[in-house]
Structure formats: C-alpha cells, structure tokens
Write a protein that holds these residues in place. Structure first.
Motif, PDB file in Angstrom:
ATOM      1  N   GLY A 118       2.056 -31.206  -3.402  1.00  0.00           N
ATOM      2  CA  GLY A 118       0.608 -31.056  -3.368  1.00  0.00           C
ATOM      3  C   GLY A 118      -0.127 -32.328  -3.707  1.00  0.00           C
ATOM      4  N   CYS A 119       0.279 -32.978  -4.775  1.00  0.00           N
ATOM      5  CA  CYS A 119      -0.439 -34.196  -5.180  1.00  0.00           C
ATOM      6  C   CYS A 119      -0.212 -35.320  -4.181  1.00  0.00           C
ATOM      7  CB  CYS A 119      -0.057 -34.621  -6.601  1.00  0.00           C
ATOM      8  SG  CYS A 119       1.556 -35.395  -6.794  1.00  0.00           S
ATOM      9  N   GLN A 120       0.967 -35.372  -3.574  1.00  0.00           N
ATOM     10  CA  GLN A 120       1.228 -36.397  -2.561  1.00  0.00           C
ATOM     11  C   GLN A 120       0.340 -36.198  -1.342  1.00  0.00           C
ATOM     12  OE1 GLN A 120       5.453 -36.339  -1.798  1.00  0.00           O
ATOM     13  NE2 GLN A 120       5.926 -37.554  -3.613  1.00  0.00           N
ATOM     14  N   ASN A 121       0.026 -34.935  -1.029  1.00  0.00           N
ATOM     15  CA  ASN A 121      -0.892 -34.657   0.083  1.00  0.00           C
ATOM     16  C   ASN A 121      -2.279 -35.224  -0.183  1.00  0.00           C
ATOM     17  OD1 ASN A 121       1.029 -33.301   1.594  1.00  0.00           O
ATOM     18  ND2 ASN A 121       0.488 -31.287   0.774  1.00  0.00           N
ATOM     19  N   ALA A 122      -2.592 -35.400  -1.477  1.00  0.00           N
ATOM     20  CA  ALA A 122      -3.875 -35.991  -1.863  1.00  0.00           C
ATOM     21  C   ALA A 122      -3.723 -37.482  -2.174  1.00  0.00           C
ATOM     22  CB  ALA A 122      -4.444 -35.263  -3.080  1.00  0.00           C
ATOM     23  N   ASN A 123      -2.571 -38.042  -1.784  1.00  0.00           N
ATOM     24  CA  ASN A 123      -2.286 -39.483  -1.981  1.00  0.00           C
ATOM     25  C   ASN A 123      -2.196 -39.881  -3.448  1.00  0.00           C
ATOM     26  OD1 ASN A 123      -2.262 -40.119   0.866  1.00  0.00           O
ATOM     27  ND2 ASN A 123      -4.494 -39.939   0.821  1.00  0.00           N
ATOM     28  N   ILE A 124      -1.786 -38.921  -4.292  1.00  0.00           N
ATOM     29  CA  ILE A 124      -1.545 -39.195  -5.713  1.00  0.00           C
ATOM     30  C   ILE A 124      -0.041 -39.267  -5.935  1.00  0.00           C
ATOM     31  CG2 ILE A 124      -1.828 -38.330  -8.074  1.00  0.00           C
ATOM     32  CD1 ILE A 124      -4.277 -36.760  -7.049  1.00  0.00           C
ATOM     33  N   LYS A 125       0.403 -40.245  -6.676  1.00  0.00           N
ATOM     34  CA  LYS A 125       1.829 -40.363  -6.983  1.00  0.00           C
ATOM     35  C   LYS A 125       2.236 -39.234  -7.936  1.00  0.00           C
ATOM     36  CE  LYS A 125       2.154 -45.388  -6.414  1.00  0.00           C
ATOM     37  NZ  LYS A 125       0.744 -45.702  -6.171  1.00  0.00           N
ATOM     38  N   GLY A 126       3.360 -38.586  -7.642  1.00  0.00           N
ATOM     39  CA  GLY A 126       3.809 -37.451  -8.437  1.00  0.00           C
ATOM     40  C   GLY A 126       5.075 -37.727  -9.215  1.00  0.00           C
ATOM     41  N   ILE A 127       5.050 -37.416 -10.500  1.00  0.00           N
ATOM     42  CA  ILE A 127       6.232 -37.528 -11.353  1.00  0.00           C
ATOM     43  C   ILE A 127       6.790 -36.127 -11.565  1.00  0.00           C
ATOM     44  CG2 ILE A 127       7.137 -38.228 -13.602  1.00  0.00           C
ATOM     45  CD1 ILE A 127       4.888 -40.281 -13.766  1.00  0.00           C
TER      46      ILE A 127
END
Length: 232
Positions: free
Chosen positions: A193-202
């Motif tokens: 989900g966060c990658q879809n918003a161009n946020i790096k996910g840990i």
C-alpha cells in the motif's frame, strides 16, 4: 536486517501501522481470552485451557480484519460450552469494552518514539479498524502522546492498501512521499500500500515469516528498536 545502511537523517516523517507493529496484538488476544475464561468458564483444567486458547487464536485469526467479533466468541462457545454464556447480541460490546484494555506498549517502543520526538521527526499512525476500538487502544496505551496524526480507516472511509489513505497522512504531516517511511507488519496491505503511494516501506517481521509475494520492501527488520540505530 535486510536493506540496512540507509540514512534516515534526510527523512522528515515516520508512519506506523498499529496492530502487530506498535502494539502486540497476539499478547492482547491471550489477555482477552483469560478474561473470557474467568467470566464465563471459571476453573478450567490446564490442558483444556491451552486447547481452548489455541482454538480461540485460530478463530480470531480467521476473523482478523472483521470489525464484528461475534463469530470469534460464538465459535469458542460452540466448541467449548461455557458455564455462563454471553448472549450473541452482547459480544460486540464486550469486545469493544475489554479488548482495547488488553494492549500495552513495551519500553523498547517507548524509547524509539522518544528518540523520534527528540529528533523532531513527524510521526503518524495509519490503521485499519473501527474508530472506537482503535482510538481506545491508542488512548489506553498513551500512544497519542507521541503522534502528530492518527488515521483510522473507518473514520476516513479508506483502508490500506488503498494508496489514498497513505496520501492523506502525507497531506496532514505536510511532507512529500520521498520524505517519509512507513513501518508495518502486513507485506501486502502495509508495504504494498505505501509503495503505491511512492513511500518506502519497512517490513516489520519479528516472526521472520517468509515473503510469499512479489512485493519487495525497502527494508526488513525483526525489532522496532532497530529504527533508532539509523537516527542516532
């Protein structure tokens, strides 16, 4: 930790999932089970109690993500008839009343959040769930003391992995996607989900589960304390 060595000094915001990331939901499930046994079963033999607990965890896992927990208790009562049965109509209220009080925050997480605030990093929560229940968890563990924004799916009408719920967090914190990181335990809902918003996910993966998806997290860690190492 996979994906290590990344500098966080350039990031302005750190976003978190709630259940199974900031808070230990498994431990809370065990605590509410103990309340159920005390209230509706009384004395239970140790071996049977263990069997009941494993079944209860199974029912809870099967129903995870469903706001209505009636099926969880009804399944337990059907397999292990209680001395004193809670009516089905009262189960949801029981769960909403007792379950949020079963959560606690550990000192490692507190130390990490203190460090983030000292470094003036903006922090937020994005969680799927019912507003009443999730707010109660946050309030009872005093997490609201640290967080600049809390976004609950029911409240905003969006659920992870919908990228719009992550974009809403960025708007509230007034940061760009490349200035934020997201930490969560669910590889699809959180990291995808966060990658879809161009946020790096840990990917927070304390049980070291195998990644059975094609989603590649920016990093993977088995301890929330590891976040501090990249800020200090």
């Amino acid at each position: 930790m996979k994906g290590g060595g990344f500098p966080l000094s350039g990031y302005k915001a750190l976003l978190f999932d709630l259940d199974d990331t900031l808070l230990d939901r498994d431990l809370a499930v065990e605590k509410i089970f103990s309340i159920i046994v005390d209230k509706y079963y009384g004395d239970v033999h140790h071996l049977q109690r263990n069997e009941m607990l494993e079944k209860f965890k199974e029912y809870d896992k099967r129903d995870y993500g469903n706001g209505d927990k009636t099926n969880v208790l009804e399944s337990l009562f059907a397999e292990f008839p209680p001395n004193n049965r809670l009516p089905a109509s009262s189960i949801q209220n029981f769960w909403n009343t007792y379950f949020p009080n079963c959560f606690s925050i550990d000192q490692t997480t507190i130390n990490m959040l203190d460090t983030m605030k000292q470094l003036q990093v903006k922090v937020g929560i994005i969680t799927n769930g019912l507003t009443q229940r999730q707010n109660a968890k946050i309030r009872n563990t005093h997490l609201n003391h640290w967080f600049d924004t809390v976004i609950i799916s029911e409240e905003v009408g969006l659920r992870k992995p919908d990228k719009r719920i992550f974009e809403l967090a960025l708007q509230r914190l007034q940061v760009l996607p490349e200035e934020a990181l997201f930490v969560g335990d669910d590889i699809e809902k959180d990291i995808g989900g966060c990658q879809n918003a161009n946020i790096k996910g840990i990917w927070f993966n304390p049980k070291r589960c195998k990644n059975g998806t094609e989603i590649e997290p920016f990093a993977e860690m088995d301890s929330i304390a590891r976040l501090v190492n990249y800020f200090t």
